[in-house]
Write an enzyme that holds these catalytic residues in place. Structure first.
Site, PDB file in Angstrom:
ATOM      1  N   ARG A  35     -11.725 -19.275   1.640  1.00  0.00           N
ATOM      2  CA  ARG A  35     -11.128 -20.374   1.277  1.00  0.00           C
ATOM      3  C   ARG A  35     -11.924 -21.984   1.571  1.00  0.00           C
ATOM      4  NH1 ARG A  35      -4.969 -19.103   0.591  1.00  0.00           N
ATOM      5  NH2 ARG A  35      -5.084 -18.828  -2.095  1.00  0.00           N
ATOM      6  N   LYS A 206       6.807  -6.294  -8.062  1.00  0.00           N
ATOM      7  CA  LYS A 206       7.288  -6.452  -8.685  1.00  0.00           C
ATOM      8  C   LYS A 206       7.286  -6.258 -10.387  1.00  0.00           C
ATOM      9  CE  LYS A 206      10.975  -7.125  -5.786  1.00  0.00           C
ATOM     10  NZ  LYS A 206      12.230  -8.018  -5.586  1.00  0.00           N
ATOM     11  N   GLY A 359      -3.884 -12.994  -4.330  1.00  0.00           N
ATOM     12  CA  GLY A 359      -4.710 -13.228  -2.010  1.00  0.00           C
ATOM     13  C   GLY A 359      -4.921 -11.492  -2.055  1.00  0.00           C
ATOM     14  N   GLY A 382      -1.183 -17.291  -7.040  1.00  0.00           N
ATOM     15  CA  GLY A 382       0.024 -17.607  -7.609  1.00  0.00           C
ATOM     16  C   GLY A 382      -0.613 -18.704  -8.928  1.00  0.00           C
TER      17      GLY A 382
HETATM   18  P1  AMP Z   1       2.856  -8.802  -5.408  1.00  0.00           P
HETATM   19  O1  AMP Z   1       2.838  -9.826  -4.908  1.00  0.00           O
HETATM   20  O2  AMP Z   1       3.401  -8.597  -6.702  1.00  0.00           O
HETATM   21  O3  AMP Z   1       1.286  -9.002  -5.870  1.00  0.00           O
HETATM   22  O4  AMP Z   1       2.554  -7.090  -4.810  1.00  0.00           O
HETATM   23  C1  AMP Z   1       2.217  -7.291  -3.508  1.00  0.00           C
HETATM   24  C2  AMP Z   1       2.495  -6.324  -2.701  1.00  0.00           C
HETATM   25  O5  AMP Z   1       3.064  -4.628  -3.325  1.00  0.00           O
HETATM   26  C3  AMP Z   1       1.970  -5.510  -1.905  1.00  0.00           C
HETATM   27  O6  AMP Z   1       2.702  -6.622  -0.012  1.00  0.00           O
HETATM   28  C4  AMP Z   1       1.780  -4.589  -1.134  1.00  0.00           C
HETATM   29  O7  AMP Z   1       2.674  -3.459  -0.003  1.00  0.00           O
HETATM   30  C5  AMP Z   1       3.097  -4.474  -2.657  1.00  0.00           C
HETATM   31  N1  AMP Z   1       3.300  -2.291  -3.040  1.00  0.00           N
HETATM   32  C6  AMP Z   1       2.353  -2.119  -3.376  1.00  0.00           C
HETATM   33  N2  AMP Z   1       2.877  -0.899  -4.089  1.00  0.00           N
HETATM   34  C7  AMP Z   1       4.079  -0.745  -3.325  1.00  0.00           C
HETATM   35  C8  AMP Z   1       5.421   0.759  -3.776  1.00  0.00           C
HETATM   36  N3  AMP Z   1       4.462   1.516  -4.515  1.00  0.00           N
HETATM   37  N4  AMP Z   1       6.518   0.387  -2.719  1.00  0.00           N
HETATM   38  C9  AMP Z   1       6.666  -0.888  -2.370  1.00  0.00           C
HETATM   39  N5  AMP Z   1       5.896  -2.541  -2.804  1.00  0.00           N
HETATM   40  C10 AMP Z   1       4.003  -1.993  -2.775  1.00  0.00           C
END
Ligand code: AMP
Length: 402
Positions: A35, A206, A359, A382
């Site tokens: 960055r 999620k 990120g 984001g």
């Molecule tokens: P996001 O911010 O929604 O892109 O999510 C990123 C996060 O998703 C990372 O910190 C990962 O540790 C988490 N993640 C990825 N796969 C899984 C999983 N199977 N169960 C729980 N957390 C997860």
């Protein structure tokens, strides 16, 4: 988009909003300075035009009004100084007061010469930043005749240095920096005219965070791969036992809608066929590689398994454009990082135009050593997601307002 090239900046004082919110390790070392490096073209352009340059950025989430060394931009100032390779021209407000507009900052500003750079302290030390305060924005605007927004990673937030500040500059005195322009152009061009087959890889924790992006992507991609925690909401909806894996029960129907929409449009949708499962969410817990159909009741899927990796590689084989947002597993723990690291290698090995957003995903690609193999790695998480959702960023709306 109105960029810095479209306005006359020669010899002027330029306020540049940057995004220096860089990751650090437990010892406080900057682990990824992309960055900071990405801001250099705009800064150098101003130096070459005899400008005085004021830089401002937020860093993480400090308590406003309290100086906490771990939230100071001092380390960023040092790294910037090294990267700029110009000796003794960078000034930093080191009064450690837990404020941004300080007597020291004003004094440094008054004494600047052409080609000098002043870095202000973490904008979030002032509560006015996140409150989008007009008052704070006005004070910031005293630090430059021209306002440049180059903080792509912060453009999805309506904060004072992004939104309110633009009201203190006439339209011909504000513009996007090179980084912001590049990010936005890249995403909009890819989404409008992708070379096909166009494949989206969506992962992360999620469904809720990426639902809108999923709907939007289905309108333009040929194939979509869903991995990470969000895959389990889909698998559960398909009737699989997913044990204690991350599931959003209130989004099961939404998951069905996404699958139905993909089917109706002839978009191929791929989910993990196997997982790395554990009974507990711990680094030293026993793990099993299991088909997605065989996750035991109290276990949880924390990464995609080797069969999914191979399947997804096949899916990517003929891709001409790939967008990737979200890791395939809990990549922060070595045991559950393999699926994401392998995915990075697979994406890097294709001949497609590859765009990495988010990120965490950029972090995975960096850990895998594939950064240079990708066509474009976005500096915003984001913000890049908002673009995938087809939304205009608040920072750009403010910049282009009449
Ligand atoms: P996001 O911010 O929604 O892109 O999510 C990123 C996060 O998703 C990372 O910190 C990962 O540790 C988490 N993640 C990825 N796969 C899984 C999983 N199977 N169960 C729980 N957390 C997860």
């Amino acid at each position: 988009m109105h960029t810095i090239k479209d306005i006359n900046i020669d010899g002027k004082t330029i306020f540049i909003r940057c995004d220096f919110n860089v990751p650090k390790d437990e010892f406080g070392n900057i682990t990824d300075d992309r960055r900071i490096r990405a801001a250099l073209p705009t800064i150098r352009y101003c130096i070459d035009r005899g400008c005085k340059i004021v830089l401002a950025s937020h860093f993480e989430r400090p308590t406003a009004g309290v100086f906490t060394p771990e939230h100071s931009l001092e380390d960023v100032a040092k790294r910037l100084d090294t990267l700029l390779k110009i000796k003794n021209r960078l000034y930093f407000d080191d009064s450690k007061s837990g404020a941004v507009i300080t007597p020291r900052a004003k004094e440094l500003y008054e004494n600047m010469n052409c080609g000098d750079i002043l870095l202000l302290e973490n904008l979030r030390f002032d509560k006015g930043e996140t409150e989008n305060s007009q008052e704070f924005a006005k004070e910031l605007s005293q630090f430059g005749e021209i306002y440049i927004n180059d903080a792509f990673g912060a453009c999805h937030r309506k904060h004072a240095s992004i939104d309110a500040i633009t009201k203190f500059y006439k339209k011909d005195k504000r513009a996007a920096g090179f980084l912001l322009a590049k990010e936005v152009t890249f995403f909009s061009k890819i989404l409008k005219e992708p070379a096909r087959p166009f494949v989206a890889i969506v992962g992360g924790s999620k469904v809720s965070g990426k639902l809108q992006a999923l709907h939007k992507l289905i309108d333009s991609v040929d194939k979509i791969i869903i991995g990470g925690g969000m895959a389990f909401t889909f698998l559960k909806q398909m009737g699989y036992e997913v044990g204690n894996s991350l599931v959003e029960d209130d989004l099961l129907e939404e998951a069905q809608l996404v699958m139905d929409k993909a089917k109706a449009k002839g978009i191929k949708l791929y989910l993990p066929v196997d997982v790395v499962a554990a009974a507990e969410f711990k680094e030293n817990s026993i793990i099993k590689y299991l088909p997605s159909q065989e996750i035991p009741k109290n276990w949880m899927g924390l990464d995609i398994g080797p069969a999914s990796s191979r399947l997804f590689r096949e899916v990517l084989n003929d891709a001409q454009t790939i967008i990737w947002n979200g890791p395939m597993g809990v990549y922060e723990m070595d045991k559950f990082a393999k699926g994401s690291i392998k995915m990075s290698h697979h994406v890097a090995d294709t001949h497609a135009t590859t765009i990495v957003g988010g990120g965490d995903t950029a972090d995975v690609v960096a850990r895998a050593g594939d950064i240079d193999e990708m066509t474009f790695v976005s500096t915003g998480g984001g913000a890049s997601l908002k673009l995938l959702e087809g939304e205009r960023l608040p920072g750009i709306i403010a910049l282009e307002a009449e």
